[in-house]
Design a protein around this motif. Structure first.
Motif, mmCIF file in Angstrom:
data_model
loop_
_atom_site.group_PDB
_atom_site.id
_atom_site.type_symbol
_atom_site.label_atom_id
_atom_site.label_comp_id
_atom_site.label_asym_id
_atom_site.label_seq_id
_atom_site.Cartn_x
_atom_site.Cartn_y
_atom_site.Cartn_z
ATOM 1 N N GLY A 72 0.819 -1.201 0.000
ATOM 2 C CA GLY A 72 0.000 0.000 0.000
ATOM 3 C C GLY A 72 0.850 1.246 0.000
ATOM 4 O O GLY A 72 2.078 1.157 0.014
ATOM 5 N N PRO A 73 0.227 2.389 -0.080
ATOM 6 C CA PRO A 73 -1.243 2.492 -0.164
ATOM 7 C C PRO A 73 -1.754 2.194 -1.578
ATOM 8 O O PRO A 73 -0.989 2.236 -2.528
ATOM 9 N N ILE A 74 -3.023 1.857 -1.654
ATOM 10 C CA ILE A 74 -3.661 1.708 -2.962
ATOM 11 C C ILE A 74 -4.639 2.872 -3.155
ATOM 12 O O ILE A 74 -5.109 3.471 -2.185
ATOM 13 N N ILE A 75 -4.891 3.190 -4.414
ATOM 14 C CA ILE A 75 -5.810 4.291 -4.751
ATOM 15 C C ILE A 75 -7.107 3.694 -5.292
ATOM 16 O O ILE A 75 -7.090 2.861 -6.200
ATOM 17 N N VAL A 76 -8.204 4.107 -4.700
ATOM 18 C CA VAL A 76 -9.517 3.635 -5.159
ATOM 19 C C VAL A 76 -10.370 4.838 -5.563
ATOM 20 O O VAL A 76 -10.155 5.959 -5.092
ATOM 21 N N ASN A 77 -11.334 4.605 -6.429
ATOM 22 C CA ASN A 77 -12.238 5.669 -6.915
ATOM 23 C C ASN A 77 -13.657 5.107 -6.960
ATOM 24 O O ASN A 77 -14.215 4.831 -8.019
ATOM 25 N N PRO A 78 -14.255 4.941 -5.801
ATOM 26 C CA PRO A 78 -15.580 4.309 -5.773
ATOM 27 C C PRO A 78 -16.653 5.255 -6.320
ATOM 28 O O PRO A 78 -16.595 6.456 -6.119
ATOM 29 N N THR A 79 -17.621 4.692 -7.028
ATOM 30 C CA THR A 79 -18.769 5.463 -7.523
ATOM 31 C C THR A 79 -20.001 5.228 -6.670
ATOM 32 O O THR A 79 -21.040 5.850 -6.901
ATOM 33 N N GLN A 80 -19.888 4.342 -5.743
ATOM 34 C CA GLN A 80 -20.955 4.084 -4.797
ATOM 35 C C GLN A 80 -20.325 3.620 -3.491
ATOM 36 O O GLN A 80 -19.124 3.326 -3.427
ATOM 37 N N THR A 81 -21.105 3.582 -2.447
ATOM 38 C CA THR A 81 -20.573 3.163 -1.150
ATOM 39 C C THR A 81 -19.993 1.756 -1.272
ATOM 40 O O THR A 81 -20.671 0.831 -1.732
ATOM 41 N N THR A 82 -18.707 1.633 -0.868
ATOM 42 C CA THR A 82 -17.988 0.371 -1.074
ATOM 43 C C THR A 82 -17.153 0.048 0.172
ATOM 44 O O THR A 82 -16.546 0.939 0.781
ATOM 45 N N THR A 83 -17.089 -1.242 0.547
ATOM 46 C CA THR A 83 -16.234 -1.716 1.643
ATOM 47 C C THR A 83 -14.992 -2.363 1.045
ATOM 48 O O THR A 83 -15.094 -3.255 0.189
ATOM 49 N N TYR A 84 -13.836 -1.904 1.467
ATOM 50 C CA TYR A 84 -12.558 -2.438 1.006
ATOM 51 C C TYR A 84 -11.908 -3.218 2.163
ATOM 52 O O TYR A 84 -11.954 -2.779 3.326
ATOM 53 N N SER A 85 -11.267 -4.352 1.867
ATOM 54 C CA SER A 85 -10.595 -5.165 2.902
ATOM 55 C C SER A 85 -9.193 -5.539 2.429
ATOM 56 O O SER A 85 -8.907 -5.542 1.225
ATOM 57 N N VAL A 86 -8.317 -5.855 3.440
ATOM 58 C CA VAL A 86 -6.954 -6.294 3.149
ATOM 59 C C VAL A 86 -6.606 -7.433 4.127
ATOM 60 O O VAL A 86 -6.996 -7.412 5.299
ATOM 61 N N GLY A 87 -5.906 -8.437 3.631
ATOM 62 C CA GLY A 87 -5.482 -9.557 4.466
ATOM 63 C C GLY A 87 -3.971 -9.750 4.393
ATOM 64 O O GLY A 87 -3.387 -9.646 3.308
ATOM 65 N N ILE A 88 -3.330 -10.026 5.574
ATOM 66 C CA ILE A 88 -1.892 -10.315 5.637
ATOM 67 C C ILE A 88 -1.755 -11.756 6.116
ATOM 68 O O ILE A 88 -2.270 -12.117 7.188
ATOM 69 N N TYR A 89 -1.052 -12.555 5.329
ATOM 70 C CA TYR A 89 -0.991 -13.991 5.604
ATOM 71 C C TYR A 89 0.477 -14.404 5.783
ATOM 72 O O TYR A 89 1.332 -14.087 4.932
ATOM 73 N N ASP A 90 0.797 -15.122 6.963
ATOM 74 C CA ASP A 90 2.142 -15.664 7.239
ATOM 75 C C ASP A 90 2.071 -17.160 6.978
ATOM 76 O O ASP A 90 1.450 -17.919 7.742
#
Length: 393
Positions: free
Chosen positions: A41-59
């Motif tokens: 990250g960071p990542i850039i998003v451009n939502p056109t409607q209400t949106t939920t974003y998630s991220v996962g870290i895996y060991d």
């Protein structure tokens, strides 16, 4: 890293070797975003409607994972649309609405409803807003509304006139256009012919707020009469009295004897005095009158034959023998004079003859002589007359 001792064992012995240091290097944690990105990250998003974003870290070594999410609420950007500029007729109500799915409205008229009604010319604005979490998004639109006058045309009732008339469709506003049935485009025209006239009036090029009217114009000139003042005819003659016009279909004719035609035939009326009146009705009424004198014109043949004359004495009195005849056919006339023995002494075919009493240049002696007259009378019949003449000396 960690320490451990390598041990070898077998039957009957144990071997302890040197201590060994083993360094373990686990792999980096694996990152995955709900957008498909795999960077830290960071990542850039451009939502056109209400949106939920998630991220996962895996060991992958220690079987460890961490997941988190965030919801970005998107406020819909308002896009008001009042439509195209509007032209309509006076007296109409125009409803303006950008749509009804915004949170708030504010009009140039200070109204705050989703729809307003307008009745006046002008430019109207609206600002619409959407609000979420104390954040407001706004946008505006405008529209021009133009009310044009309504046409009202009243050409009047159908008319019957003796001369051309003016037809007037003039409107108080200069923006109107006119189209007449004869192709004219002026506010007024002259109706010069018999027939129906219509006019269509609209405002400018909008072809709205118009009116149409029709009028029937009977253009019938005043009738012209040329009847004789007084006329004399014989009882066995005919006479034509005419009240005809250039177009008799436009008029009504009423003669005093009950005839309702343009022409009156007078045939073999008994002798007398006859007054004839006529009314010729178009858009107005013309009167005519004449008097016809019918006389008895019976033709009667009249003949007078003297019975003596004195040609010899030359006193200028009864010196010639002649007859008086009326209404005989001069082409069928035969007159002869004879002596007592039947000798022909004189003959003529001229009814206007004058006999001097001579035969072969000498006067006939005094005495009685006979005559014969053959003629055709007025009734076309042959007649014969016989008589005597006395010659005096």
């Amino acid at each position: 890293f960690r320490w451990y001792q390598e041990v070898y064992s077998g039957q009957g012995f144990d071997h302890w070797g040197l201590d060994i240091v083993q360094i373990l290097c686990p792999t980096f944690p694996y990152i995955e975003w709900s957008t498909g990105d795999t960077i830290e990250g960071p990542i850039i998003v451009n939502p056109t409607q209400t949106t939920t974003y998630s991220v996962g870290i895996y060991d992958t070594v220690h079987d460890y994972q961490a997941i988190d999410s965030i919801t970005i609420n998107v406020i819909p950007y308002p896009e008001p649309d009042l439509g195209l500029d509007t032209v309509t007729c006076e007296g109409m109500i125009v409803s303006l609405s950008p749509s009804d799915n915004f949170d708030s409205y504010y009009w140039s008229t200070e109204e705050t409803t989703s729809t307003i009604n307008v009745t006046d010319n002008g430019t109207y604005y609206v600002t619409v807003s959407n609000t979420m979490s104390n954040i407001t998004c706004s946008a505006s639109d405008s529209i021009n509304v133009f009310f044009v006058p309504n046409a009202y045309v009243e050409l009047g009732d159908d008319v019957c006139v003796t001369h051309p008339i003016l037809l007037d469709a003039t409107q108080p506003d200069s923006g109107f256009t006119y189209l007449w049935s004869n192709g004219m485009t002026t506010p007024t025209i002259m109706a010069n012919n018999y027939g129906n006239y219509w006019v269509s009036v609209t405002y400018d090029d909008y072809d709205i707020c118009g009116d149409v009217d029709t009028i029937n114009v009977k253009l019938i000139p005043t009738a012209s009469l040329n009847l004789p003042i007084d006329t004399t005819i014989c009882h066995n003659e005919s006479l034509i009295l005419s009240a005809s016009q250039s177009n008799n279909n436009w008029y009504q004719f009423h003669w005093s004897n009950g005839i309702n035609k343009p022409v009156l035939f007078i045939d073999y009326y008994p002798p007398g005095i006859y007054d004839f009146e006529v009314q010729v009705i178009g858009c107005d009424t013309t009167y005519g009158r004449t008097t016809v004198y019918v006389e008895d014109c019976s033709v009667i043949t009249q003949i007078f034959i003297p019975n003596a004359f004195s040609p010899y004495n030359t006193d200028d009195i009864n010196d010639y023998f002649h007859i008086y005849a009326e209404n005989i056919d001069i082409d069928d006339f035969y007159f002869s004079i004879y002596n007592r023995w039947g000798q022909l002494l004189f003959h003529t075919t001229d009814p206007r003859f004058r006999w001097d009493g001579k035969y072969n240049g000498d006067y006939l002696p005094q005495g009685i002589y006979t005559y014969k007259l053959i003629y055709r009378n007025a009734e076309n019949n042959y007649k014969e007359l016989n008589g005597s003449i006395f010659i005096l000396h």
